[in-house]
Design an enzyme around this catalytic site. Structure first.
Site, PDB file in Angstrom:
ATOM      1  N   GLU A  28      44.585  47.360  42.866  1.00  0.00           N
ATOM      2  CA  GLU A  28      43.845  46.211  43.395  1.00  0.00           C
ATOM      3  C   GLU A  28      43.477  46.395  44.862  1.00  0.00           C
ATOM      4  O   GLU A  28      42.368  46.062  45.277  1.00  0.00           O
ATOM      5  CB  GLU A  28      44.675  44.931  43.240  1.00  0.00           C
ATOM      6  CG  GLU A  28      43.974  43.732  43.849  1.00  0.00           C
ATOM      7  CD  GLU A  28      44.639  42.394  43.540  1.00  0.00           C
ATOM      8  OE1 GLU A  28      45.806  42.372  43.141  1.00  0.00           O
ATOM      9  OE2 GLU A  28      43.959  41.375  43.708  1.00  0.00           O
ATOM     10  N   ASP A  83      48.667  46.564  39.761  1.00  0.00           N
ATOM     11  CA  ASP A  83      48.664  45.438  40.691  1.00  0.00           C
ATOM     12  C   ASP A  83      49.989  45.477  41.448  1.00  0.00           C
ATOM     13  O   ASP A  83      51.053  45.248  40.866  1.00  0.00           O
ATOM     14  CB  ASP A  83      48.501  44.103  39.946  1.00  0.00           C
ATOM     15  CG  ASP A  83      48.198  42.981  40.928  1.00  0.00           C
ATOM     16  OD1 ASP A  83      48.508  43.152  42.135  1.00  0.00           O
ATOM     17  OD2 ASP A  83      47.651  41.955  40.513  1.00  0.00           O
ATOM     18  N   ILE A 122      51.295  43.577  43.812  1.00  0.00           N
ATOM     19  CA  ILE A 122      51.963  42.260  43.737  1.00  0.00           C
ATOM     20  C   ILE A 122      51.021  41.347  42.965  1.00  0.00           C
ATOM     21  O   ILE A 122      49.929  41.038  43.439  1.00  0.00           O
ATOM     22  CB  ILE A 122      52.235  41.610  45.118  1.00  0.00           C
ATOM     23  CG1 ILE A 122      53.059  42.518  46.033  1.00  0.00           C
ATOM     24  CG2 ILE A 122      52.948  40.260  44.930  1.00  0.00           C
ATOM     25  CD1 ILE A 122      53.374  41.895  47.411  1.00  0.00           C
ATOM     26  N   ASP A 123      51.427  40.941  41.779  1.00  0.00           N
ATOM     27  CA  ASP A 123      50.625  39.966  41.030  1.00  0.00           C
ATOM     28  C   ASP A 123      51.275  38.604  41.262  1.00  0.00           C
ATOM     29  O   ASP A 123      52.395  38.368  40.811  1.00  0.00           O
ATOM     30  CB  ASP A 123      50.598  40.308  39.541  1.00  0.00           C
ATOM     31  CG  ASP A 123      49.645  39.370  38.802  1.00  0.00           C
ATOM     32  OD1 ASP A 123      48.487  39.258  39.232  1.00  0.00           O
ATOM     33  OD2 ASP A 123      50.082  38.726  37.841  1.00  0.00           O
ATOM     34  N   THR A 166      50.388  37.003  44.653  1.00  0.00           N
ATOM     35  CA  THR A 166      50.539  37.097  46.113  1.00  0.00           C
ATOM     36  C   THR A 166      50.705  35.725  46.762  1.00  0.00           C
ATOM     37  O   THR A 166      51.470  35.566  47.716  1.00  0.00           O
ATOM     38  CB  THR A 166      49.327  37.842  46.719  1.00  0.00           C
ATOM     39  OG1 THR A 166      49.273  39.140  46.130  1.00  0.00           O
ATOM     40  CG2 THR A 166      49.446  37.981  48.220  1.00  0.00           C
ATOM     41  N   ASP A 225      45.398  42.886  36.465  1.00  0.00           N
ATOM     42  CA  ASP A 225      46.228  41.724  36.108  1.00  0.00           C
ATOM     43  C   ASP A 225      46.643  41.777  34.638  1.00  0.00           C
ATOM     44  O   ASP A 225      47.625  41.142  34.250  1.00  0.00           O
ATOM     45  CB  ASP A 225      45.441  40.416  36.297  1.00  0.00           C
ATOM     46  CG  ASP A 225      44.957  40.202  37.719  1.00  0.00           C
ATOM     47  OD1 ASP A 225      45.770  40.358  38.642  1.00  0.00           O
ATOM     48  OD2 ASP A 225      43.765  39.888  37.905  1.00  0.00           O
TER      49      ASP A 225
HETATM   50  P1  2AM Z   1      46.961  38.308  42.472  1.00  0.00           P
HETATM   51  O1  2AM Z   1      48.115  37.545  42.998  1.00  0.00           O
HETATM   52  O2  2AM Z   1      47.257  39.745  42.252  1.00  0.00           O
HETATM   53  O3  2AM Z   1      45.716  38.115  43.300  1.00  0.00           O
HETATM   54  C1  2AM Z   1      46.747  33.488  39.204  1.00  0.00           C
HETATM   55  O4  2AM Z   1      45.869  32.549  38.713  1.00  0.00           O
HETATM   56  C2  2AM Z   1      46.263  34.888  38.909  1.00  0.00           C
HETATM   57  O5  2AM Z   1      44.958  35.099  39.466  1.00  0.00           O
HETATM   58  C3  2AM Z   1      47.163  35.933  39.532  1.00  0.00           C
HETATM   59  O6  2AM Z   1      47.432  36.903  38.586  1.00  0.00           O
HETATM   60  C4  2AM Z   1      46.351  36.457  40.722  1.00  0.00           C
HETATM   61  O7  2AM Z   1      46.624  37.796  41.008  1.00  0.00           O
HETATM   62  C5  2AM Z   1      44.942  36.314  40.197  1.00  0.00           C
HETATM   63  N1  2AM Z   1      43.937  36.233  41.272  1.00  0.00           N
HETATM   64  C6  2AM Z   1      44.058  35.714  42.484  1.00  0.00           C
HETATM   65  N2  2AM Z   1      42.914  35.802  43.193  1.00  0.00           N
HETATM   66  C7  2AM Z   1      42.020  36.393  42.360  1.00  0.00           C
HETATM   67  C8  2AM Z   1      40.636  36.757  42.477  1.00  0.00           C
HETATM   68  N3  2AM Z   1      39.938  36.547  43.570  1.00  0.00           N
HETATM   69  N4  2AM Z   1      40.036  37.343  41.440  1.00  0.00           N
HETATM   70  C9  2AM Z   1      40.741  37.568  40.307  1.00  0.00           C
HETATM   71  N5  2AM Z   1      42.033  37.248  40.140  1.00  0.00           N
HETATM   72  C10 2AM Z   1      42.678  36.663  41.141  1.00  0.00           C
HETATM   73 CA    CA Z   2      47.697  41.496  43.523  1.00  0.00          CA
END
Ligand code: 2AM
Ligand code: CA
Length: 293
Positions: free
Chosen positions: A85, A112, A114-115, A117, A240
């Site tokens: 990512e 990913d 940190i999924d 964040t 994700d």
């Molecule tokens: P992330 O923390 O790696 O960004 C929560 O609804 C999910 O959406 C999480 O898995 C998060 O992953 C993801 N997410 C957050 N921002 C995003 C974005 N801009 N586009 C796609 N996924 C996103």
């Molecule tokens: Ca992430």
């Protein structure tokens, strides 16, 4: 063994690899190592940046975790490709292009670091590390690690999915009315969020309840473990979903897009279930014009 490694290293076209470790062992060890490191950094990040929107966050810990994962994986498998990512510019177009660019790779690691964040930043203990290996475009290894609960979910294609050595299987819930589901509120507030909110309004009255834990990969792992019966969200990325998809498939569940088409690495609008409530959930989203497709 040592002789073989030296022999390989001396052949001009065979890159040096320091061990004969299996793909799965490397994925598991790498996820555990990254998780341990991330845990020491809870509440200690120093730099918070906004990516695509004010709700799309990244810290130096996301970047450090990806660097650690990338270097460990490529040390073992230097010829493999890597899609993480934090190596991709923010936004759906850049993500789609990065995936397209990587799609010719025979072995592609999709990561990913940190999924969840937002949870990490707020010290809400629900985030994960997601590591998948795709062979010719299809996930063959999936690892999701939750460092807060020390739970490591691992799947190998054709060999099942496991949590702490115990084979996982999806829940038995046969109807939406007895199911606990999860979703997410997308960071893309203009396009994806209104679609997901239509879905939410249609789904909530039909199910036992809906959670938004904040980590798509962990929601997927929870379906594999039978703790949730379904999950859907609009506008996600391959990193994700790839590991979680294999976890669910190997636990007897189903993963498609929100319209019920088969899963590929390109899927951004996902619907994952125990298999039994899949049709009912597709119908509900379709009737609410909430598939985004
Ligand atoms: P992330 O923390 O790696 O960004 C929560 O609804 C999910 O959406 C999480 O898995 C998060 O992953 C993801 N997410 C957050 N921002 C995003 C974005 N801009 N586009 C796609 N996924 C996103
Ligand atoms: Ca992430």
């Amino acid at each position: 063994m040592l002789k073989r490694v030296i022999a390989l290293a001396e052949e001009p076209n065979v890159p040096f690899s320091p061990s004969g470790k299996s793909f799965t062992a490397v994925a598991v060890n790498t996820a555990a190592k990254a998780g341990e490191w991330i845990k020491t950094k809870i509440g200690a990040y120093t730099k918070l940046d906004l990516k695509y929107s004010e709700s799309d966050l990244v810290t130096e810990i996301d970047k450090g975790s990806e660097k650690l994962i990338r270097s460990l994986i490529l040390t073992h498998f230097p010829t493999h490709s890597f899609l993480g990512e934090e190596g991709v510019e923010p936004g759906p177009l850049a993500s789609a292009k990065a995936l397209e660019d990587a799609s010719g790779a025979e072995y592609l690691w999709i990561v990913d670091p940190i999924d969840g964040t937002t949870n990490f930043v707020h010290q809400f203990p629900f985030f994960s590390i997601s590591i998948a290996l795709a062979y010719k475009g299809e996930p063959v290894i999936g690892v999701v690690y939750d460092p807060n609960r020390d739970e490591l979910f691992v799947a190998e294609k054709g060999k099942g999915a496991y949590l702490h050595g115990k084979r996982m299987s999806v829940s038995a819930d046969a109807k939406l009315s007895e199911s606990l589901l999860a979703t997410g509120f997308p960071a893309d507030r203009e396009k994806a969020l209104p679609i997901n909110m239509r879905g939410l309004a249609a789904v909530v009255p039909k199910v036992r309840n809906v959670r938004n834990g904040g980590s798509a990969a962990l929601h997927m792992a929870y379906i594999a473990a039978g703790r949730l019966s379904g999950f859907w969200e609009i506008g996600l990325n391959s990193w994700d979903l790839a590991a979680g998809t294999l976890l669910i498939q190997e636990s007897g569940g189903s993963v498609t897009d929100t319209a019920g088409n088969p899963y590929t690495l390109k899927v951004r609008n996902v619907l994952a279930t125990n298999g039994k409530i899949h049709g009912e959930l597709v119908d509900t989203l379709q009737q609410a014009d909430a598939t985004g497709l």
